[in-house]
Design a protein around this motif. Sequence first.
Motif: not given
Length: 381
Positions: A211-213, A313-319, A376-378
Motif C-alpha cells: 500500500t505504501i509503495c 497516517e496519511e493513508i489511514v486518514e485519506s481512506y 472490509d475490516m477497514k
Amino acid sequence: MALENPPASVALIVGITGMAGLSLAEALKKPTAPGSPWKVYGMARRQLPAWFPSALVDVFVSADALDRKDTTEKLAPLASQVTHVFWVAIQVGGTEQESITSNATMLTNVLETLKSDPTSPLRHITLQTGTKQYLGPILDPFLGSQLVHHEPPYKEDMSRLPYPNFYYDLEDLVASYSPSVTYSVHRASIIIGASSRSFYNILLTLAVYATICRYQGLPFRYPGTKYTWEHFCDVADADVLAQQHLWAAVTDKAKNQAFNCSNGDVFTWKSMWRVLCEVFDVEFVPFDDHENEEFDRMGLMKDDEDKAEKVWEEIVESYGLIPTKVKDVTCPEVLSTILHVEFQHVCSMNKSREFGFLGYADTLKSIPMWVQRLKDMKIIP
C-alpha cells in the motif's frame, strides 16, 4: 454471569482478537460446527476492536493473563462453565527465555483459575504453537544465528532441539493436566488470516508495504533472497487452523496428540509475489540479484520508522481506515527472517490425514480472499 443451564460445549478462546482467534470464533458459531451448539467466550488483554463482529462472542473478558489477580477476578465467574480452552495467545519477549517465562505464566494463570473451581467441567485444551518446534528460537538475538534445525519436511515425531523454546514448555504444561483434561497441540505453519492484532502477521505486513509503495509510486520489490524466491514454502490458512482446533477438540482419536497444520500445498515466493502484485494493483518486479543485493524494503521501513508512520497516517486518514500504526500492525523482522532462510519451509500433513483431519486450502487462491477481508475490516484501503 453464571448460567442456570449452561450448554454442553462452552469454549474459551484466549487471544480471540488475533487471526486464529477470529477464525475460531467464526468456526464455532457455525450451526454445522462439530460439538455444536457452542457458547463462545473470548479473552484478550484489550477490548474488542471495531472490526470484530461482537455477535461471535457470548461473553467477552478483557484481562491481562500475565496478571494472576486480574485473570482470577475476570475468569473465576466463568470457571464452572468452560468445557474447552482454545489457546491462541502469544507474548513475544526480547529473548526466548523471556518468552518462556511470559507465555508459561499466562497459560498457568488461566488454567489454574479455571481448575480452581471444584465444579470445573474443563475437559480439553487446544494449544497453538508453530514450526519453531523444528527450527528452534530463530528470532532470539543471541541464539538465532547458531541453530542447527531439523531438515524439512517437518514431522511431528521429530525430537526436540537442544535449545530453549517456549513451545516445549507450553506442551509440557498442558500435558501436566492429563488425564483429567485432554489436550491437542497445533503446530501451525506461517499463519495467513485477518487481524490488526497478531504479532506474526506477514500478510498484513506485506499489505502495508504494498500500500505504501502504491501510494508513493515506489516499486514493490521482493525483500528476500534468490533462494526463497525460487524454493518452496507453505502457510496455514487461519480458517484451516480453526477447523483443526475444533476437530481435535471433539475427536477422541486426536486427544493428547500434536499435529502440524498447513494448507497442504506449497508455493514459491515468486508465484506468491505475482498474486500479491495483482491483488494490490502494483507492477510485478522480477527478482534481480544485483538490485536486491543491498535492497531490503522491510529493513528500510524499520530504519526509517518515522517516515513510514507519517505516510501510513496519511493513508489511514485519506481512506477512512481504523487508526493503526505501522509498528503495531507489521512484523518486518519476522518477514525478513522468513524470506532469508536457506531451507524450504514445508510441513508434512500426513499425520493429520491419517488421524482423519482433511482440511485444506489453495494458498494462492486464498490470498485475495484474506486481503478482501482486511479491506472490509477497514484495516487496509
